[in-house]
Design a protein around this motif. Sequence first.
Motif, PDB file in Angstrom:
ATOM      1  N   ILE A  40      -8.044  -9.184  -3.241  1.00 20.19           N
ATOM      2  CA  ILE A  40      -8.194  -7.978  -3.794  1.00 20.19           C
ATOM      3  C   ILE A  40      -7.055  -7.057  -3.473  1.00 20.19           C
ATOM      4  CG2 ILE A  40     -10.251  -7.420  -2.584  1.00 20.19           C
ATOM      5  CD1 ILE A  40      -8.703  -7.184   0.110  1.00 20.19           C
ATOM      6  N   ASP A  41      -6.967  -5.543  -3.815  1.00 18.65           N
ATOM      7  CA  ASP A  41      -5.191  -4.589  -3.634  1.00 18.65           C
ATOM      8  C   ASP A  41      -5.159  -4.226  -2.077  1.00 18.65           C
ATOM      9  OD1 ASP A  41      -4.425  -6.420  -5.720  1.00 18.65           O
ATOM     10  OD2 ASP A  41      -4.646  -4.719  -7.189  1.00 18.65           O
TER      11      ASP A  41
ATOM     12  N   ASP B  11      -4.135  -0.299  -1.160  1.00 25.64           N
ATOM     13  CA  ASP B  11      -3.331   0.797  -1.464  1.00 25.64           C
ATOM     14  C   ASP B  11      -3.443   1.327   0.550  1.00 25.64           C
ATOM     15  OD1 ASP B  11      -3.709   0.430  -3.842  1.00 25.64           O
ATOM     16  OD2 ASP B  11      -5.778   1.973  -4.086  1.00 25.64           O
TER      17      ASP B  11
ATOM     18  N   HIS C 175       2.328   2.685  -1.102  1.00 21.78           N
ATOM     19  CA  HIS C 175       2.087   2.018  -2.330  1.00 21.78           C
ATOM     20  C   HIS C 175       1.084   0.706  -2.038  1.00 21.78           C
ATOM     21  CE1 HIS C 175       4.927  -1.396  -2.366  1.00 21.78           C
ATOM     22  NE2 HIS C 175       3.164  -2.955  -1.678  1.00 21.78           N
ATOM     23  N   THR C 176       1.287  -0.256  -3.239  1.00 23.12           N
ATOM     24  CA  THR C 176       0.150  -1.197  -3.593  1.00 23.12           C
ATOM     25  C   THR C 176       0.211  -2.727  -2.887  1.00 23.12           C
ATOM     26  OG1 THR C 176      -1.378   0.493  -4.949  1.00 23.12           O
ATOM     27  CG2 THR C 176      -1.881  -2.055  -4.595  1.00 23.12           C
ATOM     28  N   PHE C 177      -0.286  -3.057  -1.914  1.00 21.09           N
ATOM     29  CA  PHE C 177       0.075  -4.617  -1.902  1.00 21.09           C
ATOM     30  C   PHE C 177      -1.214  -5.403  -2.725  1.00 21.09           C
ATOM     31  CE2 PHE C 177       1.119  -2.231   2.231  1.00 21.09           C
ATOM     32  CZ  PHE C 177       2.656  -2.844   2.195  1.00 21.09           C
ATOM     33  N   THR C 178      -0.489  -6.220  -3.153  1.00 23.44           N
ATOM     34  CA  THR C 178      -1.847  -6.388  -4.433  1.00 23.44           C
ATOM     35  C   THR C 178      -1.865  -8.811  -3.982  1.00 23.44           C
ATOM     36  OG1 THR C 178       0.390  -7.595  -6.185  1.00 23.44           O
ATOM     37  CG2 THR C 178      -0.993  -5.288  -6.125  1.00 23.44           C
ATOM     38  N   GLY C 179      -2.505  -8.777  -4.297  1.00 24.84           N
ATOM     39  CA  GLY C 179      -3.624 -10.229  -4.212  1.00 24.84           C
ATOM     40  C   GLY C 179      -3.907 -11.179  -3.175  1.00 24.84           C
TER      41      GLY C 179
END
Length: 309
Positions: A179-180, A182, A224-228
């Motif tokens: 999931i990502d 935000d 900011h988006t934290f991904t993976g």
Amino acid sequence: MKTRMTRLLTKAMCLLLCVFVWPSAAYAFEPVDLSHPVSLTIYANDEDIPLAGVGFELYRVADLNEYAQFELLPMYSGFSGDINKLENAGEWVAAAEEFKMLAADAIPDAAETSREDGLATFDYLTPGLYLVTGAPVEILPWTYTFTPFMVSIPTRDVNDEWLYDVFSDVKLEKLPALIDIDVVKIWDDEGHESDRPNTIYVDLYCDGEPIDVAMLYPGNSWSHTFTGLSAAHEYTVKEREVLHWYTVTYEVVNGVLVIRNTHRTDGTPVPDIPATGQLWWPVPVLAGVGMLLLIAGWYIQRKWSQEHE
């Protein structure tokens, strides 16, 4: 002599029975009733926990005759093996993978989605050999993928009798869903925008442990988006070094982690003044009282001096 002849005749009759009766029993075969309605029910589950919303598709790859022999349909005639001579589970698994490739451009003969009870039911099917495929699905915190398999409809049960309503589990694999997340900073400081810092740093915590950091500033709209990230964990954020004229709160709005900075309503603290919340009105009062006491003391001292001259 007569007794011996009788014994020989008895043995001969037994031999005839062995030759003609036993093979008939061994090779007795119940033909398939091709006019009988057939169906397939698939149970999508994770250790008997139903999985809803899983899409399944059926591709009929071969006809079935009354003698339980398959005849490949023209589109699947390129199959590399003899479909009537597959002997073990491994060969059927390999066949399913090959038929899946052959069916890449085909339109499924039927499609259903599993209900809340995990069941997907296909009614009014045509007897034959089918390829069953399942679409990957994300049911947080997992992502499920399904192994294609072959099923004959109808099929034989454990008593070697024809089963026209077929029930099947599915083989699946599951991995933590990715999931990502935000995060966005909201400033509640109208009229005090100049008090904002140029940048802030936000730590991302996974199950209480810091794993990443992001810099927020006007250029990225304070977001900011934290991904993976694995969905099998809990995530929180925390702002570093909050300026003391702001209070900070954290909330989740529609899946977005929101950091809200609110400017204090009691003014911006400056050095060498009482801390926010101390009262100022007693200061002039006490100063006035002190001045009166000084004057009174001076007057009493002067009068005493005059009386004793």
